[in-house]
Design a protein around this motif. Structure first.
Motif, mmCIF file in Angstrom:
data_model
loop_
_atom_site.group_PDB
_atom_site.id
_atom_site.type_symbol
_atom_site.label_atom_id
_atom_site.label_comp_id
_atom_site.label_asym_id
_atom_site.label_seq_id
_atom_site.Cartn_x
_atom_site.Cartn_y
_atom_site.Cartn_z
ATOM 1 N N THR A 88 -4.729 2.762 -11.954
ATOM 2 C CA THR A 88 -5.978 1.699 -11.469
ATOM 3 C C THR A 88 -5.509 0.995 -10.300
ATOM 4 O OG1 THR A 88 -5.510 0.171 -12.828
ATOM 5 C CG2 THR A 88 -6.969 1.675 -13.699
ATOM 6 N N LEU A 89 -4.275 0.627 -9.965
ATOM 7 C CA LEU A 89 -3.833 0.032 -8.805
ATOM 8 C C LEU A 89 -4.056 0.582 -7.569
ATOM 9 C CD1 LEU A 89 -0.257 -1.008 -10.441
ATOM 10 C CD2 LEU A 89 -2.300 -2.310 -10.299
ATOM 11 N N PRO A 90 -4.186 -0.021 -6.696
ATOM 12 C CA PRO A 90 -4.596 0.480 -4.952
ATOM 13 C C PRO A 90 -3.414 1.091 -4.417
ATOM 14 C CG PRO A 90 -4.427 -2.025 -4.824
ATOM 15 C CD PRO A 90 -4.437 -1.564 -6.504
ATOM 16 N N ALA A 91 -2.873 2.007 -5.198
ATOM 17 C CA ALA A 91 -1.584 2.714 -4.788
ATOM 18 C C ALA A 91 -1.652 4.377 -5.215
ATOM 19 C CB ALA A 91 -0.317 2.139 -5.459
ATOM 20 N N SER A 92 -1.527 5.237 -4.216
ATOM 21 C CA SER A 92 -1.522 6.812 -4.331
ATOM 22 C C SER A 92 -0.392 7.176 -5.295
ATOM 23 C CB SER A 92 -1.599 7.337 -3.026
ATOM 24 O OG SER A 92 -0.171 7.237 -2.571
ATOM 25 N N VAL A 93 -0.771 8.374 -5.649
ATOM 26 C CA VAL A 93 0.363 9.088 -6.628
ATOM 27 C C VAL A 93 1.660 9.086 -5.696
ATOM 28 C CG1 VAL A 93 0.917 11.158 -7.849
ATOM 29 C CG2 VAL A 93 -1.381 10.305 -8.110
ATOM 30 N N HIS A 94 1.587 9.563 -4.600
ATOM 31 C CA HIS A 94 2.791 9.631 -3.838
ATOM 32 C C HIS A 94 3.436 8.240 -3.828
ATOM 33 C CE1 HIS A 94 1.723 13.721 -1.907
ATOM 34 N NE2 HIS A 94 0.433 13.049 -1.911
ATOM 35 N N GLN A 95 2.810 7.086 -3.783
ATOM 36 C CA GLN A 95 3.733 5.854 -3.551
ATOM 37 C C GLN A 95 4.203 5.756 -5.076
ATOM 38 O OE1 GLN A 95 -0.021 3.576 -2.371
ATOM 39 N NE2 GLN A 95 1.063 3.112 -0.331
ATOM 40 N N HIS A 96 3.517 5.853 -6.172
ATOM 41 C CA HIS A 96 3.995 5.511 -7.509
ATOM 42 C C HIS A 96 5.271 6.672 -7.668
ATOM 43 C CE1 HIS A 96 1.076 3.104 -9.218
ATOM 44 N NE2 HIS A 96 0.035 3.850 -8.953
ATOM 45 N N VAL A 97 5.466 7.738 -6.991
ATOM 46 C CA VAL A 97 6.340 8.573 -7.362
ATOM 47 C C VAL A 97 7.502 8.169 -6.560
ATOM 48 C CG1 VAL A 97 7.389 10.904 -7.127
ATOM 49 C CG2 VAL A 97 5.125 10.648 -7.980
#
Length: 263
Positions: A88-97
Motif C-alpha cells: 500500500t506504500l507509494p512504491a512500485s514492485v520494482h522499488q521493493h525488489v
C-alpha cells in the motif's frame, strides 16, 4: 531510498553485533594461536581451544545468519503479513525488489570482507604483517609489470563477477519464493520445489550455452594467448550471470505483480 534505509536499519541491528562478535572471537583465537594462553594451567589451554572453536562457529554463524536474513526479510515484508502494508506504500514492485536486492548484496559483500578481516586478525603479528604487506606489494607490482592494464582489468572483472553473483544468488531465491507464494496452499513446499525447478532449468541452459559457444574450442586452444582466454572466460561468466539474474528478476516481479497470493 527510504525503503533501503528501513532495510539497513532492520538488518543492521542483527548483522552489526554479529560482526563484532566475530572480530572479538578472532582476537581471542589470535591469542590462542600465538601461544599467549599456553601455560602450565590446563584451564587456560582449554580456554584457548574454546576460543578457536568459537571463532570457527562465529564464521559459520555469520554466514548462515546473513543468508537466512536475506530470505527472511523478503518473505516477511513482501510475502507475509507485512505484505499488505508494504504494497500500500507509494512504491512500485520494482522499488521493493531493488531495495531488498541492494541491501542483501551489500550484506553479502560486507560479510565476505569481515570474514577475511577476521582471518587477518587471527594471523596478525608484526612480522607476519610485514611479510603480508611485502607479498602484496610484490604481487601487484609483478602483475602490473607482466600484464600491464590486463592485471587491472582482471581484478575489475573479478569484482564485477562477484557483485553480479551476489545479485543473481539473491534473485534466484526471490524468484522461487514469489512463484511458491502464488499458490493457495503449501506455499513453503511450493517455494522449495520452485527453487529446485529453476535450478534444473538454469543448469540445462548453462549446459546449452557451453555447447552453443563451442567452449572447448574457444577457451583451450593451445595457440591462443592465455590472457585473452582469461578475459574471454571472465566476460562470458559475467554475461551469463547477468542474463540469469535478469531472468530471475523478471520472474520475481511478474509473480509479485500478477500472481501473489497473500491469503
Amino acid at each position: 531510498i527510504k525503503l533501503m534505509k528501513h532495510e539497513f536499519r532492520a538488518t543492521g541491528r542483527i548483522m552489526g553485533p554479529l560482526y563484532l562478535i566475530l572480530l572479538v572471537t578472532a582476537l581471542g583465537a589470535n591469542f590462542s594461536a600465538r601461544g599467549i594462553l599456553s601455560t602450565e594451567y590446563r584451564f587456560l589451554d582449554f580456554l584457548g581451544g574454546l576460543l578457536i572453536v568459537a571463532f570457527v562457529a562465529a564464521i559459520i554463524g555469520v554466514c548462515v545468519v546473513c543468508f537466512f536474513l536475506m530470505i527472511q526479510r523478503f518473505y516477511k515484508t513482501l510475502l507475509g503479513d507485512e505484505g499488505y502494508l508494504m504494497f500500500t506504500l507509494p512504491a512500485s514492485v520494482h522499488q521493493h525488489v531493488w531495495s531488498k536486492l541492494i541491501v542483501s548484496s551489500v550484506w553479502f559483500i560486507a560479510t565476505g570482507i569481515v570474514v577475511m578481516l577476521s582471518f587477518v586478525v587471527v594471523a596478525f603479528n608484526i612480522d607476519g604483517l610485514r611479510a603480508a604487506v611485502g607479498f602484496a606489494v610484490r604481487f601487484f607490482r609483478d602483475l602490473t609489470a607482466y600484464y600491464a592494464l590486463n592485471g587491472t582489468a582482471i581484478v575489475l572483472e573479478l569484482m564485477a563477477l562477484a557483485f553480479l553473483g551476489c545479485v543473481a544468488f539473491c534473485l534466484q531465491f526471490y524468484a522461487a519464493l514469489a512463484v511458491g507464494h502464488s499458490f493457495a496452499n503449501h506455499k513453503v513446499l511450493c517455494s522449495v520445489l520452485s527453487f529446485l525447478g529453476l535450478q534444473f532449468v538454469m543448469q540445462l541452459l548453462s549446459g546449452g550455452l557451453l555447447i552453443g559457444t563451442n567452449y572447448n574450442r574457444i577457451f583451450v586452444l593451445p595457440s591462443q594467448d592465455a590472457v585473452l582466454a582469461m578475459h574471454s572466460a571472465m566476460l562470458t561468466l559475467i554475461a551469463s550471470t547477468a542474463v540469469f539474474g535478469a531472468i530471475y528478476y523478471v520472474i520475481t516481479v511478474l509473480f509479485l505483480k500478477k500472481r501473489l497470493n497473500l491469503e
